[in-house]
Design an enzyme around this catalytic site. Sequence first.
Site, PDB file in Angstrom:
ATOM      1  N   HIS A   1       0.832  -1.196   0.000  1.00  0.00           N
ATOM      2  CA  HIS A   1       0.000   0.000   0.000  1.00  0.00           C
ATOM      3  C   HIS A   1       0.868   1.249   0.000  1.00  0.00           C
ATOM      4  CE1 HIS A   1      -3.158  -2.825   1.260  1.00  0.00           C
ATOM      5  NE2 HIS A   1      -4.009  -1.916   0.830  1.00  0.00           N
TER       6      HIS A   1
ATOM      7  N   LYS B   1      -0.320   4.670   4.690  1.00  0.00           N
ATOM      8  CA  LYS B   1      -1.160   3.697   5.402  1.00  0.00           C
ATOM      9  C   LYS B   1      -0.546   3.398   6.767  1.00  0.00           C
ATOM     10  CE  LYS B   1      -3.701  -0.634   4.810  1.00  0.00           C
ATOM     11  NZ  LYS B   1      -4.955   0.033   5.200  1.00  0.00           N
TER      12      LYS B   1
END
Length: 246
Positions: free
Chosen positions: A135, A139
């Site tokens: 990600h 995140k």
Amino acid sequence: MTSSGPAIGIIGSSGRMGQALEQAIAAAGHQLSGGVDKGQDVSRLADASAALVDFSAPAALQNNLHAAIGAGVPILVGTTGLAEEHHMAIDHAAQAVAVLQTGNTSLGVTLLAHLVAEAAARLATDWDIEVLEMHHRMKVDAPSGTALLLGEAAAAARGIALAGHMESGRDGHTGARAEGAIGFAALRGGTVAGEHSVIFAGEQERIVLSHSAENRMIFAHGAVRAAAWLIGQPPGRYTMRDVLGL
């Protein structure tokens, strides 16, 4: 053109997902009943909505569930990083209203989890399972909610509890991999919306099931579809699998 669909409220409206949800609600022909953020009145939004979509923060979940119960409206919980007490709160709320909780609202990921379960059920424990995810750099939780969702799908298909068979954060001299373990690896960097692969590694062969999210709008469109589906459902705890009839 005036929207004639159900009124959907967004909890966490100023975040990236909140903004994407606003676009998805309009694209689906539904009404946006409003949005709230930290410190704002969730109960008023719940009273004006046919369904709520929550992409805020775990700390706000209890209050958001209470607002949904008070207004008698269903709620989709897409917030990740939930702990056991949050799931207990969801179970309690599901006795009064329809609640759909998921680590990923993508329809493609929902199908991926189904395929992972199919594979895990048919392959013995000498096929090692590893979940790899990447990600964007911003995140804050790892493994991702989607990675855990995929791991749970594999564990349930094998009739085991993920908590007792999960291996993550390997570092140093860890020893041999335990048979039947489900491993997790998390990568972070750049602006990656979300990439997930589940690797089944057997003797001299591997199966890799993967999904790539190219834009966060896929999550918004899936969440709006699920929220609209929740309207009229009886109290209970639901998943994206229910939305697709899997």
